[in-house]
Design a protein around this motif. Sequence first.
Motif, PDB file in Angstrom:
ATOM      1  N   GLY A   1       0.786  -1.216   0.000  1.00  0.00           N
ATOM      2  CA  GLY A   1       0.000   0.000   0.000  1.00  0.00           C
ATOM      3  C   GLY A   1       0.822   1.271   0.000  1.00  0.00           C
TER       4      GLY A   1
ATOM      5  N   ARG B   1      -1.497   2.579 -11.067  1.00  0.00           N
ATOM      6  CA  ARG B   1      -0.695   2.613  -9.841  1.00  0.00           C
ATOM      7  C   ARG B   1       0.667   3.264 -10.073  1.00  0.00           C
ATOM      8  NH1 ARG B   1       0.995  -1.962  -7.447  1.00  0.00           N
ATOM      9  NH2 ARG B   1       1.095  -3.178  -9.378  1.00  0.00           N
TER      10      ARG B   1
ATOM     11  N   SER C   1       0.442   2.421  -4.251  1.00  0.00           N
ATOM     12  CA  SER C   1      -0.354   1.221  -3.944  1.00  0.00           C
ATOM     13  C   SER C   1       0.446  -0.042  -4.207  1.00  0.00           C
ATOM     14  CB  SER C   1      -1.650   1.215  -4.765  1.00  0.00           C
ATOM     15  OG  SER C   1      -2.411   2.381  -4.505  1.00  0.00           O
TER      16      SER C   1
ATOM     17  N   LYS D   1       2.301  -3.570  -4.075  1.00  0.00           N
ATOM     18  CA  LYS D   1       1.869  -4.905  -3.679  1.00  0.00           C
ATOM     19  C   LYS D   1       3.092  -5.804  -3.513  1.00  0.00           C
ATOM     20  CE  LYS D   1      -2.256  -4.406  -6.578  1.00  0.00           C
ATOM     21  NZ  LYS D   1      -3.030  -4.993  -7.702  1.00  0.00           N
TER      22      LYS D   1
END
Length: 124
Positions: free
Chosen positions: A15, A67, A85, A87
């Motif tokens: 995040g 993103r 964001s 991951k």
Amino acid sequence: QVQLVESGGGLVQAGGSLRLSCAASGRTFSYYAIGWFRQAPGKERDFVAAINWSGGSTYYTNSVKGRFTISRDNAKNTVYLQMNSLKPEDTAVYYCAVRYYSGSYYNPDEYDDWGRGTQVTVSS
């Protein structure tokens, strides 16, 4: 020949955000397309994003669209990859590369010179 040096990698929680930089020296940087690629352990080097010489056209792999943002500042001889964001599956060594001639933005074989990479690790 263009020499490329990546920076900005690190460890971040899922995040979170990082901004990678690709600093260039040597031949006139502003003439050429630049791509970002990444390679996870045991996997091939994959396309992430690319930008044309002027910055007017950008290209992304589907998994990072929305993103990641690629941009360039030709006055500073630098290309950026803003990654939001993040991951765990974004964990990899990230490389920037320069393409001197016309060709595919997506194929790493079309790029001519590469940086040494910067590690990005996203923890869950």
